[in-house]
Design an enzyme around this catalytic site. Structure first.
Site, mmCIF file in Angstrom:
data_model
loop_
_atom_site.group_PDB
_atom_site.id
_atom_site.type_symbol
_atom_site.label_atom_id
_atom_site.label_comp_id
_atom_site.label_asym_id
_atom_site.label_seq_id
_atom_site.Cartn_x
_atom_site.Cartn_y
_atom_site.Cartn_z
ATOM 1 N N ASP A 44 44.616 -12.703 29.199
ATOM 2 C CA ASP A 44 44.792 -13.022 27.756
ATOM 3 C C ASP A 44 46.075 -12.657 27.275
ATOM 4 O OD1 ASP A 44 44.413 -13.520 25.034
ATOM 5 O OD2 ASP A 44 42.364 -12.601 25.011
ATOM 6 N N ASP A 64 47.355 -17.997 21.224
ATOM 7 C CA ASP A 64 46.561 -17.034 21.655
ATOM 8 C C ASP A 64 45.706 -17.507 22.868
ATOM 9 O OD1 ASP A 64 44.812 -14.850 22.359
ATOM 10 O OD2 ASP A 64 44.198 -14.547 20.354
ATOM 11 N N HIS A 106 39.213 -16.412 16.070
ATOM 12 C CA HIS A 106 39.587 -15.969 14.646
ATOM 13 C C HIS A 106 40.804 -16.666 14.210
ATOM 14 C CE1 HIS A 106 42.795 -14.004 17.460
ATOM 15 N NE2 HIS A 106 41.763 -14.250 18.251
ATOM 16 N N HIS A 142 44.337 -11.585 13.428
ATOM 17 C CA HIS A 142 42.832 -11.557 13.070
ATOM 18 C C HIS A 142 42.895 -11.743 11.399
ATOM 19 C CE1 HIS A 142 41.759 -9.632 16.712
ATOM 20 N NE2 HIS A 142 41.967 -10.688 17.202
ATOM 21 N N GLU A 161 37.582 -18.506 21.542
ATOM 22 C CA GLU A 161 37.324 -17.846 22.812
ATOM 23 C C GLU A 161 36.066 -17.468 23.119
ATOM 24 O OE1 GLU A 161 39.454 -13.989 22.490
ATOM 25 O OE2 GLU A 161 39.955 -14.162 20.556
ATOM 26 N N GLU A 199 40.139 -19.113 26.565
ATOM 27 C CA GLU A 199 40.384 -19.252 25.155
ATOM 28 C C GLU A 199 41.774 -20.080 24.950
ATOM 29 O OE1 GLU A 199 42.230 -15.549 23.651
ATOM 30 O OE2 GLU A 199 41.987 -15.949 21.408
#
Ligand code: CO
Length: 314
Positions: free
Chosen positions: A104, A115, A175, A183, A207, A300
């Site tokens: 990740d 992300d 998020h 976040h 994700e 993700e």
């Protein structure tokens, strides 16, 4: 990097500067282009026997070499670890032949974060589990658009993973993202839950996590990742030095303990981190593990919500 859902809390919220929307989307796209290259390096490099410290450092260096900022430490979570495991100082662990690894990574351009994550199965036993989170991500993106309730997106994730015979991890969420805020308060749950309705221009990391275990994560003992929660005046010199460094260097984004050895020498580093945590200045991101110790997979990406669809940034 996943958001751990804390019962009764809306989200972490946060500051971040206003920026022109079109310009910000271009920055997300720039971060996404770099993130895609970092992920492809990760796919090429990851192999049984490779040290996790070596892999983490290589991905972070590649991000910088390509002109990006490292938005958070490379998360290399193994097996029942769902998220937030990064290499420790002098970490001797390596990828084993029975491991399922979640890679990740976060890249930022001027604070706008891409992300993204994928899972590799070296055991040869969890191919379906890997597919489950990948398909769940695809199906989630297919129903996302302005006006879509997040409950419907989460429902799609839940349904897809259940149809494969696994459980979604119910207390991890995608998020919303804002400049220098990983976040930003809104969630994309992995189950049919939540009241929020997507709006045009929202930026989300989506994700899905699938597991053979309980479908709930708990906090493990290890913690190598931190971020600033609230800046306050600090008395102890080492704590002050550390806070000044992480504040100017990472601007609210998460950072790894191993990045700080040149700032404050051991054992003062751990004392300073503990001091800043105790004062509520830092938050911790402990490793999150499936409660039933089942294997976990994750997929993700980062998207911008449009009128009739989403634009994938990575
Ligand atoms: Co994330």
């Amino acid at each position: 990097m996943a958001d751990e859902r804390i019962e009764g809390m809306g989200g972490t919220g946060g500051g971040g500067e206003e920026a022109d929307f079109v310009e910000s989307v271009e920055k997300y796209a720039e971060a996404g282009r770099i993130a895609r290259q970092v992920l492809s390096l990760a796919r090429k490099k990851a192999a049984v026997g490779l040290g996790l410290l070596e892999l983490a450092e290589e991905l972070e260096k590649e991000t910088v070499r390509l002109g990006g900022g490292v938005a958070f430490p490379a998360n290399l979570s193994l097996n029942e670890e769902a998220a937030h495991r990064t290499a420790a100082i002098g970490d001797a662990r390596a990828i084993g032949e029975k491991d399922v690894i979640k890679i990740d990574v976060g890249v930022h351009a001027d604070g706008f974060v891409a992300d993204c994550a994928f899972t590799l199965d070296f055991s040869g036993q969890h191919g379906k589990l890997v597919e489950a989170s990948e398909e769940a991500l695809e199906n989630a993106l297919a129903v996302m658009r302005a006006g879509a309730p997040v409950r419907r997106v989460g429902g799609e994730i839940q349904k897809t993973i259940a149809a494969k015979g696994f459980k979604p991890v119910e207390n991890l969420c995608g998020h919303s993202l804002e400049q220098y805020v990983l976040h930003a308060g809104m969630e994309i749950p992995n189950v049919a839950r939540g009241e929020y309705v997507l709006e045009e221009g929202d930026v989300f990391a989506v994700e899905p996590f699938a597991t053979t275990g309980k479908g709930r994560v708990v906090e493990g003992a290890f913690c190598e990742i931190f971020s600033i929660e609230e800046e306050k005046p600090v008395r102890l010199p080492n704590s002050r030095k550390l806070l000044e460094f992480v504040s100017s260097e990472y601007k609210g984004l998460p950072f790894a303990r191993r990045w700080l050895t040149g700032v404050v020498a051991q054992p003062f580093l751990d004392l300073a981190l503990a001091d800043l945590f105790k004062q509520g200045i830092l938050v911790k991101y402990p490793v999150l593990c499936d409660e039933g110790r089942g294997a976990v997979s994750q997929a993700e990406t980062t998207v911008v919500v449009e009128q009739d669809s989403v634009k994938v940034m990575v």
